[in-house]
Design a protein around this motif. Structure first.
Motif, PDB file in Angstrom:
ATOM      1  N   ASN A 183       0.752  -1.218   0.027  1.00  0.00           N
ATOM      2  CA  ASN A 183       0.042   0.032   0.158  1.00  0.00           C
ATOM      3  C   ASN A 183       0.760   1.324  -0.138  1.00  0.00           C
ATOM      4  OD1 ASN A 183      -1.028  -1.156   3.122  1.00  0.00           O
ATOM      5  ND2 ASN A 183       0.969  -0.243   2.845  1.00  0.00           N
ATOM      6  N   ILE A 184       0.441   2.185  -0.514  1.00  0.00           N
ATOM      7  CA  ILE A 184       1.248   3.544  -0.679  1.00  0.00           C
ATOM      8  C   ILE A 184       0.281   4.711   0.006  1.00  0.00           C
ATOM      9  CG2 ILE A 184       2.467   2.846  -2.770  1.00  0.00           C
ATOM     10  CD1 ILE A 184       0.409   4.357  -4.414  1.00  0.00           C
ATOM     11  N   ASP A 185       0.772   6.077   0.286  1.00  0.00           N
ATOM     12  CA  ASP A 185       0.346   6.816   0.670  1.00  0.00           C
ATOM     13  C   ASP A 185      -1.019   7.422   0.236  1.00  0.00           C
ATOM     14  OD1 ASP A 185       2.003   7.547   2.979  1.00  0.00           O
ATOM     15  OD2 ASP A 185       3.558   8.229   1.447  1.00  0.00           O
ATOM     16  N   SER A 186      -1.057   7.611  -1.253  1.00  0.00           N
ATOM     17  CA  SER A 186      -2.311   7.890  -1.672  1.00  0.00           C
ATOM     18  C   SER A 186      -3.431   7.044  -1.600  1.00  0.00           C
ATOM     19  CB  SER A 186      -1.938   8.098  -3.126  1.00  0.00           C
ATOM     20  OG  SER A 186      -1.531   7.114  -4.036  1.00  0.00           O
ATOM     21  N   GLN A 187      -3.021   5.795  -1.512  1.00  0.00           N
ATOM     22  CA  GLN A 187      -4.360   4.728  -1.274  1.00  0.00           C
ATOM     23  C   GLN A 187      -4.929   4.958   0.173  1.00  0.00           C
ATOM     24  OE1 GLN A 187      -2.141   1.113  -2.458  1.00  0.00           O
ATOM     25  NE2 GLN A 187      -2.406   1.463  -4.585  1.00  0.00           N
ATOM     26  N   LEU A 188      -3.752   5.142   1.217  1.00  0.00           N
ATOM     27  CA  LEU A 188      -4.335   5.305   2.419  1.00  0.00           C
ATOM     28  C   LEU A 188      -5.180   6.498   2.585  1.00  0.00           C
ATOM     29  CD1 LEU A 188      -3.822   3.370   4.989  1.00  0.00           C
ATOM     30  CD2 LEU A 188      -2.323   3.133   3.115  1.00  0.00           C
ATOM     31  N   SER A 189      -4.829   7.854   1.810  1.00  0.00           N
ATOM     32  CA  SER A 189      -5.505   8.902   1.868  1.00  0.00           C
ATOM     33  C   SER A 189      -6.945   8.783   1.147  1.00  0.00           C
ATOM     34  CB  SER A 189      -4.704  10.046   1.198  1.00  0.00           C
ATOM     35  OG  SER A 189      -3.608  10.423   1.757  1.00  0.00           O
ATOM     36  N   LEU A 190      -7.138   7.771   0.134  1.00  0.00           N
ATOM     37  CA  LEU A 190      -8.302   7.524  -0.296  1.00  0.00           C
ATOM     38  C   LEU A 190      -9.360   7.025   0.441  1.00  0.00           C
ATOM     39  CD1 LEU A 190     -10.259   7.358  -2.748  1.00  0.00           C
ATOM     40  CD2 LEU A 190      -9.005   5.221  -3.307  1.00  0.00           C
ATOM     41  N   LEU A 191      -8.623   6.181   1.375  1.00  0.00           N
ATOM     42  CA  LEU A 191      -9.479   5.284   2.165  1.00  0.00           C
ATOM     43  C   LEU A 191     -10.022   6.240   3.498  1.00  0.00           C
ATOM     44  CD1 LEU A 191      -7.515   2.000   2.736  1.00  0.00           C
ATOM     45  CD2 LEU A 191      -9.453   2.391   1.024  1.00  0.00           C
ATOM     46  N   PHE A 192      -9.300   7.159   3.960  1.00  0.00           N
ATOM     47  CA  PHE A 192      -9.918   8.061   4.807  1.00  0.00           C
ATOM     48  C   PHE A 192     -10.806   9.136   4.399  1.00  0.00           C
ATOM     49  CE2 PHE A 192      -5.879   6.844   7.436  1.00  0.00           C
ATOM     50  CZ  PHE A 192      -6.524   6.986   8.592  1.00  0.00           C
ATOM     51  N   GLU A 193     -10.834   9.370   2.984  1.00  0.00           N
ATOM     52  CA  GLU A 193     -11.938   9.973   2.434  1.00  0.00           C
ATOM     53  C   GLU A 193     -13.083   9.136   2.510  1.00  0.00           C
ATOM     54  OE1 GLU A 193     -11.422  11.015  -1.472  1.00  0.00           O
ATOM     55  OE2 GLU A 193      -9.293  11.678  -1.376  1.00  0.00           O
ATOM     56  N   PHE A 194     -13.251   7.922   2.655  1.00  0.00           N
ATOM     57  CA  PHE A 194     -14.531   7.045   2.771  1.00  0.00           C
ATOM     58  C   PHE A 194     -15.069   7.265   4.444  1.00  0.00           C
ATOM     59  CE2 PHE A 194     -13.078   5.256  -1.116  1.00  0.00           C
ATOM     60  CZ  PHE A 194     -14.418   5.031  -1.890  1.00  0.00           C
ATOM     61  N   GLU A 195     -13.919   7.285   5.222  1.00  0.00           N
ATOM     62  CA  GLU A 195     -14.063   7.393   6.771  1.00  0.00           C
ATOM     63  C   GLU A 195     -14.921   8.747   7.096  1.00  0.00           C
ATOM     64  OE1 GLU A 195     -14.023   6.955  10.943  1.00  0.00           O
ATOM     65  OE2 GLU A 195     -14.487   5.707   9.095  1.00  0.00           O
ATOM     66  N   ARG A 196     -14.525   9.942   6.278  1.00  0.00           N
ATOM     67  CA  ARG A 196     -15.233  11.103   6.402  1.00  0.00           C
ATOM     68  C   ARG A 196     -16.484  11.246   5.707  1.00  0.00           C
ATOM     69  NH1 ARG A 196      -9.491  12.436   5.951  1.00  0.00           N
ATOM     70  NH2 ARG A 196      -9.764  12.823   3.844  1.00  0.00           N
ATOM     71  N   ASN A 197     -16.478  10.572   4.539  1.00  0.00           N
ATOM     72  CA  ASN A 197     -17.780  10.670   3.790  1.00  0.00           C
ATOM     73  C   ASN A 197     -18.061   9.299   3.457  1.00  0.00           C
ATOM     74  OD1 ASN A 197     -19.604  11.327   1.923  1.00  0.00           O
ATOM     75  ND2 ASN A 197     -18.543  11.921   0.327  1.00  0.00           N
ATOM     76  N   PRO A 198     -19.028   8.540   4.378  1.00  0.00           N
ATOM     77  CA  PRO A 198     -19.553   7.185   3.866  1.00  0.00           C
ATOM     78  C   PRO A 198     -20.414   7.093   2.776  1.00  0.00           C
ATOM     79  CG  PRO A 198     -19.895   7.935   6.151  1.00  0.00           C
ATOM     80  CD  PRO A 198     -19.475   9.065   5.589  1.00  0.00           C
ATOM     81  N   THR A 199     -20.658   7.922   2.276  1.00  0.00           N
ATOM     82  CA  THR A 199     -21.841   7.962   1.077  1.00  0.00           C
ATOM     83  C   THR A 199     -20.724   7.757  -0.318  1.00  0.00           C
ATOM     84  OG1 THR A 199     -22.035  10.265   0.730  1.00  0.00           O
ATOM     85  CG2 THR A 199     -23.844   8.674   2.166  1.00  0.00           C
ATOM     86  N   LYS A 200     -19.393   8.222  -0.158  1.00  0.00           N
ATOM     87  CA  LYS A 200     -18.727   8.061  -1.104  1.00  0.00           C
ATOM     88  C   LYS A 200     -18.763   6.964  -2.122  1.00  0.00           C
ATOM     89  CE  LYS A 200     -13.830   8.819  -2.441  1.00  0.00           C
ATOM     90  NZ  LYS A 200     -13.981  10.178  -3.430  1.00  0.00           N
ATOM     91  N   GLU A 201     -18.823   7.260  -3.543  1.00  0.00           N
ATOM     92  CA  GLU A 201     -18.968   5.921  -4.221  1.00  0.00           C
ATOM     93  C   GLU A 201     -17.816   5.346  -4.544  1.00  0.00           C
ATOM     94  OE1 GLU A 201     -20.693   7.268  -8.022  1.00  0.00           O
ATOM     95  OE2 GLU A 201     -22.579   7.758  -7.173  1.00  0.00           O
ATOM     96  N   THR A 202     -17.648   4.047  -4.830  1.00  0.00           N
ATOM     97  CA  THR A 202     -16.651   3.217  -4.998  1.00  0.00           C
ATOM     98  C   THR A 202     -15.832   3.627  -6.179  1.00  0.00           C
ATOM     99  OG1 THR A 202     -17.677   1.360  -4.400  1.00  0.00           O
ATOM    100  CG2 THR A 202     -15.912   0.877  -5.437  1.00  0.00           C
ATOM    101  N   VAL A 203     -14.239   3.399  -5.851  1.00  0.00           N
ATOM    102  CA  VAL A 203     -13.419   4.027  -6.885  1.00  0.00           C
ATOM    103  C   VAL A 203     -12.886   3.080  -7.682  1.00  0.00           C
ATOM    104  CG1 VAL A 203     -11.212   5.338  -7.360  1.00  0.00           C
ATOM    105  CG2 VAL A 203     -13.005   6.062  -5.431  1.00  0.00           C
ATOM    106  N   PHE A 204     -12.736   3.279  -8.900  1.00  0.00           N
ATOM    107  CA  PHE A 204     -12.111   1.947  -9.753  1.00  0.00           C
ATOM    108  C   PHE A 204     -11.072   2.855 -10.755  1.00  0.00           C
ATOM    109  CE2 PHE A 204     -15.936   2.494 -11.462  1.00  0.00           C
ATOM    110  CZ  PHE A 204     -15.979   2.720 -13.039  1.00  0.00           C
ATOM    111  N   ASP A 205     -10.211   2.311 -11.020  1.00  0.00           N
ATOM    112  CA  ASP A 205      -9.127   2.726 -12.349  1.00  0.00           C
ATOM    113  C   ASP A 205      -8.359   1.485 -12.577  1.00  0.00           C
ATOM    114  OD1 ASP A 205      -7.277   2.575 -10.306  1.00  0.00           O
ATOM    115  OD2 ASP A 205      -6.857   4.448 -10.752  1.00  0.00           O
TER     116      ASP A 205
END
Length: 205
Positions: A183-205
């Protein structure tokens, strides 16, 4: 991020593996085996990994090659995320690993989290499905997809496993040294976005 030499080596490995699987001609099989040898030499030259180790990795691959699935658990507690310290490199990662045959993604991550951290969890939401090649991980011999699943603790207690030496929750602004293959920093940052915003849609790329 994607490196040309790595892309070429992976492609050569993939084509040679498919050829070894489906070809019936003895001369073609020899050619495909030679291609696989070339891919191993490229990997050794650019990664510094031992040729024998790379050979063993590639020799264990059978059938038509597809990306491998790495599943990681996002477990939050009072604004902090669960991480484990890996025995292999003394660095930290989200609990998880390769998906095992016969288990669903949810069953896999629940098993991995319990084995590596001691906590019993219930998977609740797929947060992200990412192509490792599109993120700045160190070069890897295979193509991986990374599946991040949010889980809720329903039992157990912090306990290390065979592959881990410490279990701890960390805040976003106080993350430990990360195991960058996992895992890398940007992925951890993305996961914390979901903690702050539980309605955030699934991310894929």
């Amino acid at each position: 991020m994607s490196l040309k030499w790595l892309d070429w080596a992976k492609r050569i490995q993939s084509l040679s593996q498919s050829g070894l699987t489906f070809s019936k001609d003895a001369f073609d099989l020899e050619r495909f085996e030679e291609l696989r040898k070339i891919s191993v030499e490229i990997m050794e030259e650019h990664t510094g990994a031992e040729m024998q180790k790379i050979k063993e990795l590639f020799a264990n691959e059978k059938g038509y090659q597809t990306p491998k699935m790495d599943v990681r658990g996002a477990v939050f507690q009072r604004g902090k995320i669960l991480m484990v310290c890996e025995n292999s490199d003394n660095k930290w990662s989200l609990p998880g690993g390769f998906c095992d045959i016969g288990l669903s993604p949810g069953e896999n991550i629940a098993k991995e989290i319990q084995e590596e951290s001691g906590y019993i969890v219930v998977p609740t939401k797929v947060l992200a499905l990412l192509d490792m090649n599109k993120h700045p991980h160190p070069p890897q011999p295979f193509h991986y997809y990374k599946l991040f699943i949010q889980c809720e603790i329903v039992g157990g207690a912090a306990k290390t496993g065979i592959e881990t030496k410490a279990v701890e929750f960390f805040p976003e602004n106080g993350l430990p040294e990360l195991s960058l293959n996992r895992n890398i920093d940007s992925q951890l940052s993305l996961l914390f976005e979901f903690e702050r915003n539980p309605t955030k849609e699934t991310v894929f790329d």
